[in-house]
Design a protein around this motif. Structure first.
Motif, PDB file in Angstrom:
ATOM      1  N   LEU A  52     -90.314  38.563  59.320  1.00 55.07           N
ATOM      2  CA  LEU A  52     -90.213  37.110  59.224  1.00 55.07           C
ATOM      3  C   LEU A  52     -88.860  36.631  59.733  1.00 55.07           C
ATOM      4  CD1 LEU A  52     -91.761  36.371  55.706  1.00 55.07           C
ATOM      5  CD2 LEU A  52     -92.906  36.500  57.915  1.00 55.07           C
ATOM      6  N   VAL A  53     -88.860  35.446  60.330  1.00 55.13           N
ATOM      7  CA  VAL A  53     -87.616  34.777  60.702  1.00 55.13           C
ATOM      8  C   VAL A  53     -87.172  33.957  59.496  1.00 55.13           C
ATOM      9  CG1 VAL A  53     -86.522  33.100  62.234  1.00 55.13           C
ATOM     10  CG2 VAL A  53     -88.253  34.691  63.132  1.00 55.13           C
ATOM     11  N   VAL A  54     -85.997  34.273  58.958  1.00 53.43           N
ATOM     12  CA  VAL A  54     -85.508  33.650  57.733  1.00 53.43           C
ATOM     13  C   VAL A  54     -84.293  32.790  58.045  1.00 53.43           C
ATOM     14  CG1 VAL A  54     -84.673  34.032  55.385  1.00 53.43           C
ATOM     15  CG2 VAL A  54     -86.320  35.631  56.406  1.00 53.43           C
ATOM     16  N   GLN A  55     -84.318  31.547  57.591  1.00 55.32           N
ATOM     17  CA  GLN A  55     -83.173  30.645  57.722  1.00 55.32           C
ATOM     18  C   GLN A  55     -82.613  30.352  56.343  1.00 55.32           C
ATOM     19  OE1 GLN A  55     -81.495  29.076  60.477  1.00 55.32           O
ATOM     20  NE2 GLN A  55     -80.101  28.743  58.750  1.00 55.32           N
ATOM     21  N   SER A  56     -81.325  30.610  56.162  1.00 54.55           N
ATOM     22  CA  SER A  56     -80.674  30.339  54.877  1.00 54.55           C
ATOM     23  C   SER A  56     -79.801  29.099  54.955  1.00 54.55           C
ATOM     24  CB  SER A  56     -79.824  31.536  54.443  1.00 54.55           C
ATOM     25  OG  SER A  56     -80.640  32.625  54.069  1.00 54.55           O
ATOM     26  N   PHE A  57     -79.593  28.480  53.803  1.00 52.30           N
ATOM     27  CA  PHE A  57     -78.665  27.367  53.633  1.00 52.30           C
ATOM     28  C   PHE A  57     -77.909  27.579  52.328  1.00 52.30           C
ATOM     29  CE2 PHE A  57     -82.222  25.557  56.043  1.00 52.30           C
ATOM     30  CZ  PHE A  57     -81.550  24.998  57.133  1.00 52.30           C
ATOM     31  N   LYS A  58     -76.792  26.887  52.193  1.00 54.63           N
ATOM     32  CA  LYS A  58     -76.038  26.891  50.938  1.00 54.63           C
ATOM     33  C   LYS A  58     -75.902  25.458  50.459  1.00 54.63           C
ATOM     34  CE  LYS A  58     -73.386  28.261  47.523  1.00 54.63           C
ATOM     35  NZ  LYS A  58     -73.819  29.191  46.453  1.00 54.63           N
ATOM     36  N   SER A  59     -76.398  25.196  49.255  1.00 62.60           N
ATOM     37  CA  SER A  59     -76.230  23.882  48.657  1.00 62.60           C
ATOM     38  C   SER A  59     -74.849  23.804  48.020  1.00 62.60           C
ATOM     39  CB  SER A  59     -77.303  23.647  47.588  1.00 62.60           C
ATOM     40  OG  SER A  59     -77.044  22.449  46.871  1.00 62.60           O
ATOM     41  N   GLY A  60     -74.069  22.813  48.448  1.00 62.81           N
ATOM     42  CA  GLY A  60     -72.754  22.618  47.864  1.00 62.81           C
ATOM     43  C   GLY A  60     -71.638  23.187  48.707  1.00 62.81           C
ATOM     44  N   PRO A  61     -70.404  22.964  48.274  1.00 63.08           N
ATOM     45  CA  PRO A  61     -69.224  23.297  49.079  1.00 63.08           C
ATOM     46  C   PRO A  61     -68.752  24.732  48.878  1.00 63.08           C
ATOM     47  CG  PRO A  61     -68.552  22.086  47.141  1.00 63.08           C
ATOM     48  CD  PRO A  61     -70.047  22.216  47.064  1.00 63.08           C
ATOM     49  N   ASP A  62     -69.319  25.645  49.589  1.00 59.37           N
ATOM     50  CA  ASP A  62     -68.939  27.056  49.510  1.00 59.37           C
ATOM     51  C   ASP A  62     -68.765  27.576  50.923  1.00 59.37           C
ATOM     52  OD1 ASP A  62     -69.538  30.027  49.583  1.00 59.37           O
ATOM     53  OD2 ASP A  62     -69.518  29.733  47.418  1.00 59.37           O
ATOM     54  N   TYR A  63     -67.578  28.172  51.218  1.00 58.21           N
ATOM     55  CA  TYR A  63     -67.313  28.627  52.580  1.00 58.21           C
ATOM     56  C   TYR A  63     -67.383  30.147  52.694  1.00 58.21           C
ATOM     57  CZ  TYR A  63     -63.239  27.038  49.921  1.00 58.21           C
ATOM     58  OH  TYR A  63     -62.386  26.694  48.893  1.00 58.21           O
ATOM     59  N   ILE A  64     -67.848  30.833  51.633  1.00 65.02           N
ATOM     60  CA  ILE A  64     -67.935  32.293  51.664  1.00 65.02           C
ATOM     61  C   ILE A  64     -69.390  32.752  51.776  1.00 65.02           C
ATOM     62  CG2 ILE A  64     -67.496  34.414  50.351  1.00 65.02           C
ATOM     63  CD1 ILE A  64     -65.030  33.076  49.183  1.00 65.02           C
ATOM     64  N   ASP A  65     -70.267  32.193  50.946  1.00 58.69           N
ATOM     65  CA  ASP A  65     -71.655  32.658  50.917  1.00 58.69           C
ATOM     66  C   ASP A  65     -72.371  32.550  52.267  1.00 58.69           C
ATOM     67  OD1 ASP A  65     -71.297  33.294  48.282  1.00 58.69           O
ATOM     68  OD2 ASP A  65     -72.424  31.600  47.483  1.00 58.69           O
ATOM     69  N   PRO A  66     -72.179  31.474  53.058  1.00 55.23           N
ATOM     70  CA  PRO A  66     -72.922  31.384  54.319  1.00 55.23           C
ATOM     71  C   PRO A  66     -72.702  32.564  55.261  1.00 55.23           C
ATOM     72  CG  PRO A  66     -72.095  29.219  53.752  1.00 55.23           C
ATOM     73  CD  PRO A  66     -71.481  30.189  52.774  1.00 55.23           C
ATOM     74  N   ALA A  67     -71.519  33.170  55.225  1.00 51.13           N
ATOM     75  CA  ALA A  67     -71.288  34.340  56.086  1.00 51.13           C
ATOM     76  C   ALA A  67     -72.136  35.526  55.635  1.00 51.13           C
ATOM     77  CB  ALA A  67     -69.812  34.716  56.078  1.00 51.13           C
ATOM     78  N   PHE A  68     -72.351  35.660  54.338  1.00 56.95           N
ATOM     79  CA  PHE A  68     -73.239  36.707  53.838  1.00 56.95           C
ATOM     80  C   PHE A  68     -74.686  36.407  54.234  1.00 56.95           C
ATOM     81  CE2 PHE A  68     -69.604  37.494  51.095  1.00 56.95           C
ATOM     82  CZ  PHE A  68     -69.595  38.873  50.989  1.00 56.95           C
ATOM     83  N   HIS A  69     -75.075  35.130  54.154  1.00 58.66           N
ATOM     84  CA  HIS A  69     -76.420  34.755  54.587  1.00 58.66           C
ATOM     85  C   HIS A  69     -76.650  35.172  56.035  1.00 58.66           C
ATOM     86  CE1 HIS A  69     -76.407  31.139  51.527  1.00 58.66           C
ATOM     87  NE2 HIS A  69     -76.416  32.319  50.929  1.00 58.66           N
ATOM     88  N   ALA A  70     -75.663  34.887  56.883  1.00 57.58           N
ATOM     89  CA  ALA A  70     -75.795  35.224  58.305  1.00 57.58           C
ATOM     90  C   ALA A  70     -75.947  36.728  58.496  1.00 57.58           C
ATOM     91  CB  ALA A  70     -74.580  34.697  59.079  1.00 57.58           C
ATOM     92  N   ALA A  71     -75.212  37.508  57.694  1.00 57.47           N
ATOM     93  CA  ALA A  71     -75.325  38.965  57.789  1.00 57.47           C
ATOM     94  C   ALA A  71     -76.718  39.433  57.379  1.00 57.47           C
ATOM     95  CB  ALA A  71     -74.266  39.636  56.918  1.00 57.47           C
ATOM     96  N   ALA A  72     -77.326  38.742  56.426  1.00 59.42           N
ATOM     97  CA  ALA A  72     -78.647  39.146  55.936  1.00 59.42           C
ATOM     98  C   ALA A  72     -79.768  38.714  56.873  1.00 59.42           C
ATOM     99  CB  ALA A  72     -78.895  38.563  54.542  1.00 59.42           C
ATOM    100  N   THR A  73     -79.622  37.554  57.509  1.00 58.08           N
ATOM    101  CA  THR A  73     -80.725  36.974  58.283  1.00 58.08           C
ATOM    102  C   THR A  73     -80.563  37.114  59.789  1.00 58.08           C
ATOM    103  OG1 THR A  73     -79.695  34.788  58.446  1.00 58.08           O
ATOM    104  CG2 THR A  73     -81.058  35.232  56.489  1.00 58.08           C
ATOM    105  N   GLY A  74     -79.307  37.263  60.261  1.00 60.86           N
ATOM    106  CA  GLY A  74     -79.052  37.246  61.696  1.00 60.86           C
ATOM    107  C   GLY A  74     -79.012  35.851  62.270  1.00 60.86           C
ATOM    108  N   ARG A  75     -78.973  34.825  61.405  1.00 58.65           N
ATOM    109  CA  ARG A  75     -78.905  33.427  61.838  1.00 58.65           C
ATOM    110  C   ARG A  75     -77.786  32.725  61.085  1.00 58.65           C
ATOM    111  NH1 ARG A  75     -84.306  31.285  63.684  1.00 58.65           N
ATOM    112  NH2 ARG A  75     -83.797  29.298  62.691  1.00 58.65           N
TER     113      ARG A  75
END
Length: 436
Positions: A32-55
């Motif tokens: 599956l193609v997975v797109q992640s988002f982060k609700s709220g002001p966090d500048y660390i978690d999105p980089a982990f999302h990108a590592a998990a999804t490739g997006r």
């Protein structure tokens, strides 16, 4: 049409990020193609999302952003098979006074976007009461739909059985139960997780988490519980104004806290971003017309930054003729000195008079609305900017001209005004959006 879920919990520290990463990778492993988002002001978690999804994952924020901006950012999920958003804090936790389109709570985004909520609940020290908590979350706000629950850190099979029976009575689906598993715990420090780019084994950790979760959670049931979601056409992004045509951007382990949507907006509006590493003793590119130092962890690298004379010399020369701006950690490095957690005082660039200390920790946390008293790169005096502040430093001196009138989410004026001296400016808050 993608399926959608937003992962939330009753509180922080329950395991939202680990479950988000594990599910994202597990579904990606299924093709599956997975797109992640982060609700709220966090500048660390999105980089982990990108590592998990490739997006690339971006932040969406109901306090700082308009509904149109949230829709535009979320539209990148239109070509995905599954949207997995991660909430912040507890499901309904936001500020007291609404901002642009909400209070900043995860529930705002769930309601706004129509994304069902997958709850992560830690039943430690409880049994049947866990179901009562979940039932309360399910029924608290009309428009927020709970799809089901994943239990995290269950103590034993007997404990799991007690909890599951209570959820049957409450009419809430339990998609799985995770026993404690130290191998999938992500390292932390004072501002949250240790950054993804600093962890050489981050892909291995995410892979192990995905295998562990897939062995204890019904992935098919979770996917079935997700709702079909139709993204609205991206009429506009958040449209943050670039600070210049060519932006010299400090980018390394000490300067990494910058929101992905900001960089995307800058590039979309024609800016060229020229990165440099202060930790490698590099200065801003001579071709740039502005220099931007984002936040990060300068307190962990203060000795090295103080010793990097080429960086300091080149930055000072740049500031003689062109604007330099720093956010939070970048602001501290533009100051006179920074005292680390061990009490050692390190000389910084001295381009501003700010002096900060981590020897006595004081948490500064919250949304910020700033009205500029004088200009910063990209914005004139009188501009209103929305952002977020999170650090543990104490201000020892802030002698320069105040840059802005800064208010917290209640409207109260705060002392962290930012500073201006000549071409150099700095703020403690991280810019998220223009106030409209």
């Amino acid at each position: 049409m993608p399926r959608s879920l937003i992962i939330s919990a009753p509180a922080s520290g329950v395991g939202k990020t680990t479950l988000t990463l594990a599910l994202a990778r597990a579904f990606r492993d299924r093709g599956l193609v997975v797109q992640s988002f982060k609700s709220g002001p966090d500048y660390i978690d999105p980089a982990f999302h990108a590592a998990a999804t490739g997006r690339v994952s971006v932040n969406i924020d109901s306090w700082a952003m308009t509904r149109e901006s949230v829709d535009a950012l979320a539209a990148r999920g239109a070509n995905a098979d599954l949207v997995l958003a991660e909430g912040s804090m507890g499901l309904f936790d936001g500020v007291a006074a609404p901002g642009v389109s909400g209070t900043g709570a995860t529930a705002d985004i769930a309601d706004m976007m129509g994304w069902p909520v997958l709850l992560v609940i830690d039943p430690s020290g409880q049994a049947q009461t866990t179901a009562a908590v979940a039932k309360g979350l399910r029924d608290f706000r009309e428009g927020v739909r709970v799809a089901g629950v994943v239990l995290n850190r269950v103590a034993s099979p007997r404990h799991e059985d007690l909890v599951r029976r209570a959820f049957v009575d409450a009419g809430i689906a339990v998609f799985g139960a995770l026993p404690r598993h130290a191998a999938i715990e992500l390292p932390k420090r004072h501002l949250g997780l240790v950054q993804a780019e600093e962890q050489k084994n981050v892909d291995q950790l995410i892979g192990e988490a995905a295998r562990f979760v897939a062995g204890h959670v019904d992935l098919d049931a979770i996917l079935q519980s997700a709702s079909d979601w139709s993204a609205k056409p991206a009429a506009q992004s958040s449209n943050l104004t670039p600070p210049g045509q060519r932006v010299a951007l400090a980018r390394d382990a000490a300067f990494s806290f910058i929101y992905p949507h900001m960089l995307e907006d800058w590039r979309a509006r024609g800016a060229e971003i020229l990165t440099f590493s202060p930790l490698a003793d590099e200065g801003p590119d001579a071709r740039a017309d502005v220099c931007w130092l984002p936040g990060g962890y300068p307190e962990l690298h203060a000795g090295q930054l103080a010793a990097n004379t080429r960086f300091q010399r080149t930055l000072a020369s740049f500031a003689e003729t062109r604007p330099v701006h720093g956010e939070c950690g970048g602001y501290m490095v533009l100051g006179t000195a920074l005292t680390d957690a061990e009490g050692t005082r390190h000389a910084m660039t001295g381009l501003l008079g700010l002096e900060t200390s981590f020897a006595v920790r004081r948490m500064h946390l919250g949304y910020r609305l700033a009205e500029l008293a004088s200009s910063i790169p990209g914005y004139q005096a009188g501009s209103r900017l929305r952002g977020h502040e999170f650090h543990y430093s104490t201000i020892l001196a802030q002698p320069d001209t105040a840059l802005a009138v800064v208010r917290d989410a209640t409207g109260a004026i705060i002392a962290e005004t930012g500073s201006r001296r000549g071409n150099v400016t700095g703020t403690f808050f991280h810019l998220i959006a223009e106030d409209r």
